[in-house]
Design a protein around this motif. Structure first.
Motif, PDB file in Angstrom:
ATOM      1  N   GLN A 188       0.812  -1.216   0.000  1.00 50.53           N
ATOM      2  CA  GLN A 188       0.000   0.000   0.000  1.00 50.53           C
ATOM      3  C   GLN A 188       0.848   1.270   0.000  1.00 50.53           C
ATOM      4  O   GLN A 188       0.441   2.291  -0.531  1.00 50.53           O
ATOM      5  CB  GLN A 188      -0.939   0.001   1.211  1.00 50.53           C
ATOM      6  CG  GLN A 188      -2.087  -0.980   1.131  1.00 50.53           C
ATOM      7  CD  GLN A 188      -2.997  -0.882   2.340  1.00 50.53           C
ATOM      8  OE1 GLN A 188      -2.803  -0.046   3.230  1.00 50.53           O
ATOM      9  NE2 GLN A 188      -3.994  -1.753   2.393  1.00 50.53           N
ATOM     10  N   THR A 189       2.011   1.217   0.626  1.00 45.52           N
ATOM     11  CA  THR A 189       2.842   2.426   0.752  1.00 45.52           C
ATOM     12  C   THR A 189       3.877   2.553  -0.357  1.00 45.52           C
ATOM     13  O   THR A 189       4.776   3.383  -0.274  1.00 45.52           O
ATOM     14  CB  THR A 189       3.577   2.435   2.106  1.00 45.52           C
ATOM     15  OG1 THR A 189       4.428   1.284   2.182  1.00 45.52           O
ATOM     16  CG2 THR A 189       2.600   2.433   3.266  1.00 45.52           C
ATOM     17  N   LYS A 190       3.760   1.745  -1.402  1.00 44.18           N
ATOM     18  CA  LYS A 190       4.834   1.720  -2.407  1.00 44.18           C
ATOM     19  C   LYS A 190       5.049   3.084  -3.042  1.00 44.18           C
ATOM     20  O   LYS A 190       6.200   3.502  -3.258  1.00 44.18           O
ATOM     21  CB  LYS A 190       4.547   0.661  -3.462  1.00 44.18           C
ATOM     22  CG  LYS A 190       3.267   0.862  -4.258  1.00 44.18           C
ATOM     23  CD  LYS A 190       3.014  -0.313  -5.186  1.00 44.18           C
ATOM     24  CE  LYS A 190       1.712  -0.130  -5.959  1.00 44.18           C
ATOM     25  NZ  LYS A 190       1.422  -1.312  -6.803  1.00 44.18           N
ATOM     26  N   GLN A 191       3.987   3.814  -3.330  1.00 42.89           N
ATOM     27  CA  GLN A 191       4.167   5.110  -3.975  1.00 42.89           C
ATOM     28  C   GLN A 191       4.751   6.135  -3.014  1.00 42.89           C
ATOM     29  O   GLN A 191       5.582   6.967  -3.388  1.00 42.89           O
ATOM     30  CB  GLN A 191       2.853   5.609  -4.554  1.00 42.89           C
ATOM     31  CG  GLN A 191       3.031   6.733  -5.568  1.00 42.89           C
ATOM     32  CD  GLN A 191       3.948   6.343  -6.720  1.00 42.89           C
ATOM     33  OE1 GLN A 191       3.701   5.367  -7.434  1.00 42.89           O
ATOM     34  NE2 GLN A 191       5.036   7.102  -6.910  1.00 42.89           N
ATOM     35  N   LEU A 192       4.307   6.085  -1.745  1.00 46.07           N
ATOM     36  CA  LEU A 192       4.863   6.992  -0.738  1.00 46.07           C
ATOM     37  C   LEU A 192       6.356   6.758  -0.565  1.00 46.07           C
ATOM     38  O   LEU A 192       7.146   7.707  -0.457  1.00 46.07           O
ATOM     39  CB  LEU A 192       4.140   6.794   0.598  1.00 46.07           C
ATOM     40  CG  LEU A 192       2.684   7.254   0.650  1.00 46.07           C
ATOM     41  CD1 LEU A 192       2.015   6.739   1.930  1.00 46.07           C
ATOM     42  CD2 LEU A 192       2.602   8.775   0.580  1.00 46.07           C
ATOM     43  N   MET A 193       6.759   5.483  -0.532  1.00 45.26           N
ATOM     44  CA  MET A 193       8.178   5.174  -0.378  1.00 45.26           C
ATOM     45  C   MET A 193       8.959   5.512  -1.640  1.00 45.26           C
ATOM     46  O   MET A 193      10.117   5.948  -1.580  1.00 45.26           O
ATOM     47  CB  MET A 193       8.368   3.709  -0.001  1.00 45.26           C
ATOM     48  CG  MET A 193       7.759   3.356   1.349  1.00 45.26           C
ATOM     49  SD  MET A 193       8.456   1.861   2.072  1.00 45.26           S
ATOM     50  CE  MET A 193       9.980   2.483   2.758  1.00 45.26           C
ATOM     51  N   ALA A 194       8.322   5.344  -2.779  1.00 47.44           N
ATOM     52  CA  ALA A 194       8.982   5.722  -4.027  1.00 47.44           C
ATOM     53  C   ALA A 194       9.241   7.229  -4.065  1.00 47.44           C
ATOM     54  O   ALA A 194      10.297   7.676  -4.538  1.00 47.44           O
ATOM     55  CB  ALA A 194       8.122   5.297  -5.215  1.00 47.44           C
ATOM     56  N   ASP A 195       8.307   7.997  -3.552  1.00 51.90           N
ATOM     57  CA  ASP A 195       8.478   9.457  -3.532  1.00 51.90           C
ATOM     58  C   ASP A 195       9.698   9.870  -2.717  1.00 51.90           C
ATOM     59  O   ASP A 195      10.475  10.739  -3.149  1.00 51.90           O
ATOM     60  CB  ASP A 195       7.221  10.121  -2.954  1.00 51.90           C
ATOM     61  CG  ASP A 195       6.023  10.014  -3.889  1.00 51.90           C
ATOM     62  OD1 ASP A 195       6.220   9.713  -5.082  1.00 51.90           O
ATOM     63  OD2 ASP A 195       4.884  10.212  -3.412  1.00 51.90           O
ATOM     64  N   VAL A 196       9.896   9.249  -1.534  1.00 51.64           N
ATOM     65  CA  VAL A 196      11.055   9.634  -0.722  1.00 51.64           C
ATOM     66  C   VAL A 196      12.345   9.104  -1.339  1.00 51.64           C
ATOM     67  O   VAL A 196      13.403   9.724  -1.196  1.00 51.64           O
ATOM     68  CB  VAL A 196      10.923   9.193   0.761  1.00 51.64           C
ATOM     69  CG1 VAL A 196       9.714   9.831   1.403  1.00 51.64           C
ATOM     70  CG2 VAL A 196      10.878   7.695   0.898  1.00 51.64           C
ATOM     71  N   ALA A 197      12.267   7.973  -2.016  1.00 52.68           N
ATOM     72  CA  ALA A 197      13.459   7.458  -2.705  1.00 52.68           C
ATOM     73  C   ALA A 197      13.926   8.449  -3.772  1.00 52.68           C
ATOM     74  O   ALA A 197      15.127   8.732  -3.906  1.00 52.68           O
ATOM     75  CB  ALA A 197      13.156   6.099  -3.333  1.00 52.68           C
ATOM     76  N   LYS A 198      12.979   8.998  -4.507  1.00 53.44           N
ATOM     77  CA  LYS A 198      13.329   9.992  -5.538  1.00 53.44           C
ATOM     78  C   LYS A 198      13.915  11.248  -4.907  1.00 53.44           C
ATOM     79  O   LYS A 198      14.891  11.808  -5.408  1.00 53.44           O
ATOM     80  CB  LYS A 198      12.089  10.326  -6.360  1.00 53.44           C
ATOM     81  CG  LYS A 198      11.583   9.166  -7.209  1.00 53.44           C
ATOM     82  CD  LYS A 198      10.240   9.488  -7.861  1.00 53.44           C
ATOM     83  CE  LYS A 198       9.698   8.298  -8.622  1.00 53.44           C
ATOM     84  NZ  LYS A 198       8.336   8.543  -9.162  1.00 53.44           N
ATOM     85  N   LYS A 199      13.332  11.690  -3.786  1.00 53.55           N
ATOM     86  CA  LYS A 199      13.852  12.873  -3.104  1.00 53.55           C
ATOM     87  C   LYS A 199      15.256  12.626  -2.557  1.00 53.55           C
ATOM     88  O   LYS A 199      16.051  13.565  -2.413  1.00 53.55           O
ATOM     89  CB  LYS A 199      12.910  13.288  -1.971  1.00 53.55           C
ATOM     90  CG  LYS A 199      11.575  13.833  -2.459  1.00 53.55           C
ATOM     91  CD  LYS A 199      10.653  14.161  -1.289  1.00 53.55           C
ATOM     92  CE  LYS A 199       9.301  14.650  -1.779  1.00 53.55           C
ATOM     93  NZ  LYS A 199       8.358  14.917  -0.659  1.00 53.55           N
ATOM     94  N   ALA A 200      15.546  11.369  -2.237  1.00 51.14           N
ATOM     95  CA  ALA A 200      16.882  11.021  -1.737  1.00 51.14           C
ATOM     96  C   ALA A 200      17.883  10.824  -2.863  1.00 51.14           C
ATOM     97  O   ALA A 200      19.064  10.541  -2.605  1.00 51.14           O
ATOM     98  CB  ALA A 200      16.802   9.760  -0.882  1.00 51.14           C
ATOM     99  N   GLY A 201      17.421  10.949  -4.096  1.00 50.11           N
ATOM    100  CA  GLY A 201      18.329  10.820  -5.229  1.00 50.11           C
ATOM    101  C   GLY A 201      18.601   9.405  -5.663  1.00 50.11           C
ATOM    102  O   GLY A 201      19.565   9.138  -6.385  1.00 50.11           O
ATOM    103  N   ILE A 202      17.767   8.467  -5.236  1.00 53.22           N
ATOM    104  CA  ILE A 202      17.956   7.059  -5.616  1.00 53.22           C
ATOM    105  C   ILE A 202      17.348   6.858  -7.001  1.00 53.22           C
ATOM    106  O   ILE A 202      16.123   6.981  -7.186  1.00 53.22           O
ATOM    107  CB  ILE A 202      17.315   6.122  -4.580  1.00 53.22           C
ATOM    108  CG1 ILE A 202      18.052   6.250  -3.237  1.00 53.22           C
ATOM    109  CG2 ILE A 202      17.341   4.670  -5.068  1.00 53.22           C
ATOM    110  CD1 ILE A 202      17.409   5.499  -2.107  1.00 53.22           C
TER     111      ILE A 202
END
Length: 459
Positions: A384-398
């Motif tokens: 369920q949280t995959k998009q939320l976690m993807a958003d922070v991954a992008k902000k972290a530069g991953i």
């Protein structure tokens, strides 16, 4: 087991089965109560209810009818996971029916003293360490693990004697339903923000945790983490003797770390580098366990040190699974909140392939960004949280980011994207209930998926 008459000929309602509910129902029947069990799972899919019916317990399954509360119940024993705003629970409260959880019942019949452990993180490791230490060189009796660690406290309380010790992990859900609980030694590992979907506010969450010390006296002990002002202030809520432990402060009246050595009240116990389980958080867990074991009077320093040198860690908590083609794989399914995943990432300097995701509880994962930047080169997110976690991954530069649906999908992607020398870790930062019944089930699935992948892709 103490032979109590509290429930004889009383009508008691057990709401919710699982392990603790089934044990509570059987115990109450043994104590002479007229027991009714209500469980939402249909009867034909409910082996626990079927077994209880065969044993003469009244069972109502498939629903929890509000009209049932019109009967004259003297008590409700509620499954800890059912929130208090549940309509059935809410009506019971308004009817004035006392509501407890299963560990409260266990405490009432226990002939052994209790060491009780709670906190946001570190509960299971600390609980297990304490039991191992108390059993390491014990002359009489035995220390028994129980509670939120997966062993119903009522099942253990039935068999313990005064020579034994019950070492009981308790969640905030369980503690919220206690009134008489009185551990001789209470341990608070830490408190962060968690389970706010259940408790609604941080204050409610803390108040539930602190019910552990409500009945303590000056003859008891409260072992508390001394590394934050907030936690120090919580010590004012107990009448017990406060015994601090700290990784950062020299608390000479408790357990502390100084110059790479763990001490208890001025006596060296073990060098930090000799502790088998990794991570600064496990220094804190070790200090808490040392304090509790010493206060219980059952463990000498050599036995405590031996446990810390040999203890491999608990299942699902940064559990080493396997090494595959130079990648070390860890199962941290018990990381059901952000703080736990932060702890995991700090324990592995990198490079890390992180698998995360799970139940959406309505919060974001922004706090992970600094650690993701410093430790993680690849993320695979699911649930369920995959998009939320993807958003922070992008902000972290991953940039090596993979979004999938299930944990079964995530494991092979993570292993294929990893490189020799990497740590591959499942540390979800979220509860498991979107796809699994428990974090244990999630961790077991992860291990099975890893083993299947390695079988199909041998070195």
């Amino acid at each position: 087991m103490k032979k109590i008459e509290t429930y004889r000929n009383k009508k008691v309602l057990v709401m919710g089965l699982a392990k603790s509910g089934a044990n509570a129902a059987r115990l109450l029947q043994q104590l002479g109560a007229f027991v009714t069990v209500t469980d939402i799972k249909p009867f034909d899919q409910n082996p626990a209810a079927q077994a209880l019916l065969d044993e003469g317990v009244r069972v109502i399954t498939g629903e929890q009818p509000l009209a049932l509360l019109d009967e004259d119940f003297a008590l409700m024993v509620k499954n800890p996971g059912i929130p208090y705003d549940n309509p059935f629970v809410d009506k019971a409260e308004k009817r004035g029916i006392p509501i407890i959880t299963e560990p409260e019942l266990a405490y009432e019949i226990s002939a052994a003293p209790w060491v009780t452990i709670t906190g946001t993180n570190g509960k299971t490791t600390t609980t297990t360490l304490i039991a191992e230490m108390l059993n390491a060189d014990r002359a009489q009796g035995k220390a028994y693990l129980a509670g939120n660690i997966g062993i119903p406290a009522s099942a253990v309380a039935e068999k313990v004697t005064p020579a034994d010790t019950m070492v009981v992990e308790m969640s905030s859900f369980q503690l919220a339903g206690t009134t008489q609980l009185h551990p001789h030694i209470a341990v608070l590992t830490n408190i962060y923000s968690a389970h706010l979907d259940y408790h609604k506010t941080r204050a409610n969450y803390i108040n539930a945790k602190m019910k552990m010390v409500a009945n303590q006296t000056a003859d008891d002990y409260f072992v508390v983490n001394w590394d934050r002002d907030e936690w120090q202030q919580l010590a004012q809520r107990t009448k017990a003797q406060v015994v601090p432990f700290s990784r950062q402060n020299l608390t000479h009246d408790g357990a502390y770390l100084e110059d790479g050595t763990l001490y208890f009240q001025g006596t060296p116990i073990i060098k930090a580098d000799d502790i088998r389980i990794p991570g600064a958080h496990n220094i804190e867990n070790a200090l808490a366990a040392i304090a509790a074991a010493k206060l219980a009077g059952q463990a000498d320093n050599a036995a405590i040190a031996h446990v810390l040198k040999t203890f491999p860690g608990v299942k699902h908590r940064m559990q080493y699974v396997e090494t595959w083609q130079g990648r070390k794989i860890y199962n941290d399914s018990k990381a059901t909140n952000i703080v736990s995943t932060e702890v995991a990432l700090r324990s592995f300097p990198g490079p890390v392939v992180l698998i995360g995701g799970g139940l959406d509880r309505g919060f974001t994962f922004e706090k992970l960004i600094p650690l993701l930047k410093d430790h993680v080169h690849t993320m695979v997110v699911y649930g369920q949280t995959k998009q939320l976690m993807a958003d922070v991954a992008k902000k972290a530069g991953i940039t090596d980011l993979h979004i999938v649906d299930t944990l079964d999908d995530a494991v092979p992607v993570a292993l294929r994207e990893s490189r020799p020398g990497d740590v591959v870790i499942l540390s979800p930062a979220a509860a498991s209930w979107d796809q699994f019944h428990t974090f244990e089930e999630r961790g077991d699935r992860f291990i099975a998926d890893v083993n299947q992948f390695i079988k199909e892709n041998p070195a």
